[in-house]
Structure formats: C-alpha cells, structure tokens
Write a protein that holds these residues in place. Structure first.
Motif, PDB file in Angstrom:
ATOM      1  N   UNK A 170       0.812  -1.210   0.000  1.00 44.97           N
ATOM      2  CA  UNK A 170       0.000   0.000   0.000  1.00 44.97           C
ATOM      3  C   UNK A 170       0.849   1.265   0.000  1.00 44.97           C
ATOM      4  N   UNK A 171       0.708   2.096   1.045  1.00 50.00           N
ATOM      5  CA  UNK A 171       1.179   3.475   0.974  1.00 50.00           C
ATOM      6  C   UNK A 171       2.538   3.750   1.601  1.00 50.00           C
ATOM      7  N   UNK A 194       4.786   8.535  -5.172  1.00 55.55           N
ATOM      8  CA  UNK A 194       4.649   9.117  -3.832  1.00 55.55           C
ATOM      9  C   UNK A 194       5.165   8.188  -2.758  1.00 55.55           C
ATOM     10  N   UNK A 195       4.862   6.895  -2.876  1.00 54.94           N
ATOM     11  CA  UNK A 195       5.373   5.919  -1.908  1.00 54.94           C
ATOM     12  C   UNK A 195       6.889   5.817  -2.038  1.00 54.94           C
ATOM     13  N   UNK A 196       7.387   5.836  -3.245  1.00 59.45           N
ATOM     14  CA  UNK A 196       8.837   5.781  -3.462  1.00 59.45           C
ATOM     15  C   UNK A 196       9.530   6.932  -2.736  1.00 59.45           C
ATOM     16  N   UNK A 197       9.004   8.120  -2.854  1.00 60.91           N
ATOM     17  CA  UNK A 197       9.628   9.270  -2.212  1.00 60.91           C
ATOM     18  C   UNK A 197       9.566   9.167  -0.693  1.00 60.91           C
ATOM     19  N   UNK A 198       8.468   8.613  -0.161  1.00 54.43           N
ATOM     20  CA  UNK A 198       8.381   8.448   1.293  1.00 54.43           C
ATOM     21  C   UNK A 198       9.456   7.492   1.791  1.00 54.43           C
ATOM     22  N   UNK A 199       9.680   6.404   1.071  1.00 50.74           N
ATOM     23  CA  UNK A 199      10.697   5.449   1.503  1.00 50.74           C
ATOM     24  C   UNK A 199      12.101   6.036   1.392  1.00 50.74           C
ATOM     25  N   UNK A 200      12.371   6.771   0.335  1.00 47.36           N
ATOM     26  CA  UNK A 200      13.684   7.406   0.196  1.00 47.36           C
ATOM     27  C   UNK A 200      13.928   8.379   1.341  1.00 47.36           C
ATOM     28  N   UNK A 201      12.884   9.117   1.732  1.00 47.12           N
ATOM     29  CA  UNK A 201      13.007  10.051   2.854  1.00 47.12           C
ATOM     30  C   UNK A 201      13.318   9.327   4.157  1.00 47.12           C
ATOM     31  N   UNK A 202      12.949   8.041   4.245  1.00 46.85           N
ATOM     32  CA  UNK A 202      13.238   7.247   5.438  1.00 46.85           C
ATOM     33  C   UNK A 202      14.580   6.528   5.328  1.00 46.85           C
ATOM     34  N   UNK A 209      14.575   1.597  -4.887  1.00 51.28           N
ATOM     35  CA  UNK A 209      13.123   1.683  -4.697  1.00 51.28           C
ATOM     36  C   UNK A 209      12.490   1.898  -6.071  1.00 51.28           C
ATOM     37  N   UNK A 210      11.706   0.930  -6.519  1.00 50.96           N
ATOM     38  CA  UNK A 210      11.217   0.912  -7.897  1.00 50.96           C
ATOM     39  C   UNK A 210       9.688   0.935  -7.907  1.00 50.96           C
ATOM     40  N   UNK A 211       9.108   1.824  -8.718  1.00 50.98           N
ATOM     41  CA  UNK A 211       7.655   1.880  -8.863  1.00 50.98           C
ATOM     42  C   UNK A 211       7.226   0.772  -9.827  1.00 50.98           C
ATOM     43  N   UNK A 212       6.522  -0.197  -9.295  1.00 47.77           N
ATOM     44  CA  UNK A 212       6.075  -1.341 -10.099  1.00 47.77           C
ATOM     45  C   UNK A 212       4.559  -1.465 -10.156  1.00 47.77           C
ATOM     46  N   UNK A 361      -9.038   9.409   1.344  1.00 46.81           N
ATOM     47  CA  UNK A 361      -9.262  10.743   0.768  1.00 46.81           C
ATOM     48  C   UNK A 361      -8.012  11.605   0.912  1.00 46.81           C
ATOM     49  N   UNK A 362      -7.409  11.583   2.094  1.00 52.04           N
ATOM     50  CA  UNK A 362      -6.212  12.419   2.302  1.00 52.04           C
ATOM     51  C   UNK A 362      -5.031  11.919   1.482  1.00 52.04           C
ATOM     52  N   UNK A 363      -5.053  10.649   1.098  1.00 52.05           N
ATOM     53  CA  UNK A 363      -3.980  10.088   0.287  1.00 52.05           C
ATOM     54  C   UNK A 363      -4.240  10.251  -1.208  1.00 52.05           C
TER      55      UNK A 363
END
Length: 420
Positions: A170-171, A194-202, A209-212, A361-363
C-alpha cells in the motif's frame, strides 16, 4: 557448475499471497527453469497451496528445530489462537517454532514477558530463518511488507549478502513497520512515485526503490474479469443501472478523534444508508461485501431486486469492482484497488481506522464523506462526475507482476550464483 537461480518467496495472508503468486509466474517466464519456492504463512497457506501444491509452510521445517518442543509450545499457544482458514498442524508449527526462537533470543523469562506484551507481534524468528535459508540455499529472497517471518527472511538474506527484494502493498506510511525497520533491503517495489519518495526520505536507497504497482491488482485489467463483471450485471438485470459496491470491515479500535464506536456499528450504519439510497433511487443497485475475515459476523439481510450480498468465498473481488460505477469504503484496500481500476471511490472519514491508520481521501485516492448521514448527497455528486479525481500516480496497466519480476531478475544479475 552453472544453473538457473533459486528464489525463495515468503508471504502470508490472502492479499499478500495475491502479490507473490503472479510474480513467481512472471519470473519463471523471464528465467525459464528458475526454481521458485514459496513459503506461505497463516491465512495465506491454503490459498497458495491450491495454486502451487509445492507451497511450503512452517510444519515442513520442523526437522530444523526441536520438533517435540515446538509442538508442545504450539499446542499450548494455539488455544484461542486458531483460524478455520489455517490447518491446525500449520498453526501449531508456526506458534511453536516462533516461540522457541523467542526463547533462544531472550531466554525463557524474556520470551514469556515479550509474548505476554506483544503476542505474535513479538515474533522475529532469526535463528529459524537462517536454518531455512541454509536448507533451501536460495540465491535471492523476495518477501512482502509484513513484520515477522517476511521481514526476518529479508534481514537474513541481507546478512548473507544475497539479493533481498521487498514488496510494499500500500502506501508506505510511517506506521508501516517495513518503513521503520532497519536495515533496509537493497530493493523495494512500491505502488506509486509518492510511496517511493516516502521510503527514500526514510533512508531507503533511491536506486533500489522501484515503482512497479501492486501485482495483486493486475486482475483488474484482465479480459476474463471484465467478462465476469458483465456477466454479473446481466444475471441481475443491472446493465442499465448505476451499481455501487460497499466494501466494509469491522473497526478494530475506537479513536478519540471520532465518536464512532468500534466494532460492527459503523459498517452496519453505512450499509443501512446505502440500502435506503437504492430503495429511493430507481437507477441504483448495491453490492454489499464485507472483509473475508469479517463477513460471517454480519447477519445477511435478505436480497432485494437491486441489492446483492456478496460472500467472499464465492465471488472474487475484481469482477465486483469492475461491475461498479462507485465504491464506498472505510479504509479497505478495495478502495485503492478500485481507484487503480478507474472507479470513483468514496471514503467514510468518521471511520476510526481513517484516524488511526490512514484516510484514502487524504492520500488522494477517494472523495471524502464525513459521516454515513452525508453519504446520499456525496454519492449523488460522485455519480454525476463531481467526485475527486484519483492521484494519477496510482494508475496502473496490469503489468505490475512483470515489473516486480524484472526487479528480481536485475537483482540476481549482479549476484553470483554461489550456492550449489
């Protein structure tokens, strides 16, 4: 001696098993002869076994531990801790082996304290997973983003210097243990940028980190499921109507930000409002669908000409989504699936889960609806095309499994096949 690679997949639960099975098929297409083994846990075991009879479980590895002690602990801990969807012997082996590992890591007293505090959520079977990987001798490990056996398998693969590929369903939010846990796997597959960027920030490695997309959602794009959706509508005479799908679930806990009680009350209220909407609007139809783990707790109300109660064990979810024009959820994964499939989604924001975990909704996935009372007006607006447009980064094309398989293949390219 050269050979094709061996890859171990580790996953639990129906949703996560739905992620890995198509990846295994695609990987064997990309690498003919590849030896793909699946260790399917808890509620995912029987589902996986039905598709791949060679699926492994905890009970297949009792010979790697003190089997007698594992069974003794497993039988003791299984009292009140079983599921009709999990074979009894698998439950006993899972609980017993994990508890023996707790004792090995923390001593008898420490294991008792940890289990008393966290239950199964305290399991991290490091010793056991090292033995499993040593016995199977894979060249790479692929696992979903669950915090116990799956995460441990990735950690052990990293210890041994072999490719470890994680799959986030998921997110990737801050409350996801996969995001917080260190060390991070070299490779992670996610659903959106968006999920990719969150993981990179962590602190995850940006190049890994690959968008699949989520392979479990690929079925939304299959011709077979589109045909089944049309058949579903035709059988009920709904082709000229506007079908609405409600995918509900129990609320596990209340939250101080909302007065809505936990448990069954909120989804039942949503269902009642939607049933009234259908009765008052001749152009609507409704499918009521509760979570596979919850639906038997909701007494089935009588079907009506334009209202259908769906049993998860009989009807797959993707044709139901494809047959709908709008989908109403609390925080169900079905909401994200529906958005990926191009459907309008409405999320009930008074859901305690929306405050405790996440709001679709917020996502950027759904149109918000404050309470069930507001649902008729929000539903009318959404069906007129005035709902929120889904964040385009969540869009997919039905090829997520192929892309994950390509990540695994690329990870293997830089890793010598050192195990023979």
């Amino acid at each position: 001696m050269s050979r094709t690679p061996r890859v171990l997949f580790v996953s639990y639960g129906g949703g996560h098993i739905g992620m890995v099975l198509p990846v295994m098929r695609e990987l064997q297409s990309l690498l003919p002869g590849a030896d793909c083994r699946l260790m399917a846990l808890t509620t995912g075991h029987l589902k996986a076994k039905a598709v791949r009879p060679d699926t492994l479980g905890y009970r297949d590895f009792l010979h790697l531990v003190d089997a007698s002690a594992a069974r003794t602990w497993g039988e003791r801990l299984s009292e009140g801790n079983t599921s009709p969807d999990v074979p009894k012997e698998e439950t006993i082996a899972y609980l017993g082996i994990n508890y023996l590992d707790l004792i090995a890591q923390h001593g008898a007293a420490g294991a008792a304290d940890l289990y008393r505090e966290k239950g199964r959520y305290g399991f991290r079977p490091l010793h056991f997973m090292r033995r499993v990987i040593d016995a199977l001798r894979p060249d790479a490990v692929v696992a979903t983003n669950s915090p116990r056996s799956e995460r441990t398998a990735l950690d052990v693969a990293g210890e041994l210097g072999m490719p470890a590929v994680g799959m986030v369903d998921l997110f990737g939010l801050d409350n996801d243990t996969y995001v917080r846990h260190e060390p991070h796997p070299a490779w992670t597959c996610v659903i959106s940028e968006g999920v990719r960027q969150r993981l990179i920030a962590h602190g995850f490695p940006a190049g890994g980190v690959v968008v699949t997309g989520n392979p479990a959602f690929d079925g939304l794009f299959s011709a077979e499921n589109r045909s089944k959706a049309q058949q579903f509508l035709a059988e009920r005479g709904w082709r000229d109507l506007k079908p609405v799908l409600f995918a509900g679930h129990r609320e596990p806990q209340a939250h101080p930000a909302t007065p809505v009680p936990a448990g069954q009350a909120l989804p039942r209220e949503i269902e009642a409002v939607l049933r009234d909407c259908v009765r008052a609007r001749a152009n609507l139809a409704l499918t009521v669908r509760y979570h596979p783990s919850d639906w038997t707790q909701y007494p089935r109300l009588p079907d009506e000409p334009r209202i259908h109660f769906s049993e998860p064990s009989r009807e797959p979810i993707h044709p139901l989504i494809l047959a709908s024009q709008a989908v109403v959820v609390q925080t169900s994964t079905v909401g994200l699936e529906s958005a990926v499939g191009g459907k309008a989604v409405i999320s009930i924001e008074s859901s305690p889960s929306a405050h405790r975990w996440f709001s679709l909704a917020r996502l950027g996935v759904a149109t918000p609806c404050a309470t069930p009372t507001d649902l008729p007006a929000v539903l009318d607006a959404v069906l007129r095309g005035h709902g929120k447009t889904t964040d385009p980064t969540y869009q997919s094309d039905g090829r997520a499994a192929r892309r994950v398989a390509e990540v695994v293949r690329n990870a293997l390219k830089n890793a010598p096949l050192s195990r023979v």
